[in-house]
Design a protein around this motif. Structure first.
Motif, PDB file in Angstrom:
ATOM      1  N   LEU A  57       0.824  -1.208   0.000  1.00  0.00           N
ATOM      2  CA  LEU A  57       0.000   0.000   0.000  1.00  0.00           C
ATOM      3  C   LEU A  57       0.860   1.260   0.000  1.00  0.00           C
ATOM      4  O   LEU A  57       0.583   2.211  -0.750  1.00  0.00           O
ATOM      5  CB  LEU A  57      -0.921  -0.005   1.224  1.00  0.00           C
ATOM      6  N   VAL A  58       1.898   1.277   0.823  1.00  0.00           N
ATOM      7  CA  VAL A  58       2.771   2.449   0.882  1.00  0.00           C
ATOM      8  C   VAL A  58       3.545   2.612  -0.414  1.00  0.00           C
ATOM      9  O   VAL A  58       3.704   3.726  -0.925  1.00  0.00           O
ATOM     10  CB  VAL A  58       3.727   2.346   2.084  1.00  0.00           C
ATOM     11  N   GLU A  59       4.015   1.510  -0.967  1.00  0.00           N
ATOM     12  CA  GLU A  59       4.753   1.577  -2.228  1.00  0.00           C
ATOM     13  C   GLU A  59       3.859   2.105  -3.349  1.00  0.00           C
ATOM     14  O   GLU A  59       4.294   2.917  -4.172  1.00  0.00           O
ATOM     15  CB  GLU A  59       5.304   0.201  -2.595  1.00  0.00           C
ATOM     16  N   ARG A  60       2.595   1.674  -3.356  1.00  0.00           N
ATOM     17  CA  ARG A  60       1.665   2.176  -4.370  1.00  0.00           C
ATOM     18  C   ARG A  60       1.433   3.669  -4.207  1.00  0.00           C
ATOM     19  O   ARG A  60       1.390   4.421  -5.189  1.00  0.00           O
ATOM     20  CB  ARG A  60       0.340   1.423  -4.279  1.00  0.00           C
ATOM     21  N   ARG A  61       1.318   4.119  -2.953  1.00  0.00           N
ATOM     22  CA  ARG A  61       1.111   5.547  -2.716  1.00  0.00           C
ATOM     23  C   ARG A  61       2.323   6.357  -3.118  1.00  0.00           C
ATOM     24  O   ARG A  61       2.200   7.452  -3.696  1.00  0.00           O
ATOM     25  CB  ARG A  61       0.781   5.788  -1.233  1.00  0.00           C
ATOM     26  N   LEU A  62       3.521   5.850  -2.817  1.00  0.00           N
ATOM     27  CA  LEU A  62       4.738   6.555  -3.213  1.00  0.00           C
ATOM     28  C   LEU A  62       4.872   6.633  -4.724  1.00  0.00           C
ATOM     29  O   LEU A  62       5.280   7.665  -5.265  1.00  0.00           O
ATOM     30  CB  LEU A  62       5.968   5.863  -2.606  1.00  0.00           C
TER      31      LEU A  62
END
Length: 227
Positions: free
Chosen positions: A217-222
């Motif tokens: 999820l964090v990687e997608r947001r970044l």
């Protein structure tokens, strides 16, 4: 077979020791692995492939093989012990060294891929603006590689938490020093303490799921923020 409380002081000590090992290992891996990944993404020639192969070896080597040679390297008669004046086998420091080596590819490879994905253009632009190479690395390359760095940190932490073979070979199971979660679960199973084994194993399963989900999820947001 009768069992004591499902959560006791020894289990809490083991959890804290495991998290401490994973945290220290992850910090060391980021400090060592980030410049190494940068060099691998920019270097050429035979030496690059040799170093990349050495970094990737723990992926395919059986943990007992790697643990065996680390045990010899850290043993009382090794040159490393003579240099340091103390042996590292069956110590927390030895576990950190073994964990760094064993988890290295899980940190270096995602960061290397992130550096390679950004291409040479950003650094060339920074050079035309007269940015020093070190300044460009910290202000351009690292921010662009942040998703890969985050992924590497999460994978390195999670992989260290789940280590068993290497840890058992070089650290044994000394309470408060080298007895981490994976070794403790093994001991509980051997002594038929199924309830305690379930508590720790289930906790590790849940943690692994949450960590990987959070990473995605964090990687997608970044990645969205960079677009």
């Amino acid at each position: 077979m009768a069992e004591g409380p499902l959560l006791d002081a020894a289990m809490v000590e083991t959890i804290i020791l495991t998290l401490k090992l994973a945290g220290v290992t992850t910090v060391v891996l980021l400090l060592v692995g980030t410049p190494l990944a940068w060099w691998l993404s920019r270097a050429g020639g035979l030496w690059k492939e040799v170093v990349a192969t050495i970094v990737a070896l723990p992926i395919v080597l059986p943990p007992t093989v790697l643990g065996f040679y680390l045990l010899i390297a850290m043993g009382p008669n090794s040159p490393l012990t003579a240099l340091l004046g103390r042996k590292l086998s069956f110590t927390f420091e030895g576990l950190v060294v073994g964990s760094v080596i064993y988890s290295m590819p899980f940190v270096v490879n995602p960061i290397r891929n992130a550096f390679e994905a950004m291409g040479p253009r950003p650094m060339e632009v920074a050079a035309t603006l007269r940015a020093a190479p070190l300044d460009a690395f910290f202000t351009v390359a690292l921010p662009l590689a942040l998703p890969g760095i985050f992924t590497g940190a999460i994978l390195g932490f999670a992989h260290t938490v789940g280590e068993f073979g290497v840890i058992l070979m070089i650290g044994g199971g000394i309470p408060g020093e080298t007895k981490v979660l994976s070794v403790t679960i093994f001991d509980y199973v051997e002594t038929l303490q199924w309830g305690k084994a379930h508590i720790l194993a289930g906790g590790m399963l849940a943690m692994s799921f949450v960590v990987i989900l959070a990473m995605m999820l964090v990687e997608r947001r970044l990645n969205r923020a960079r677009q």
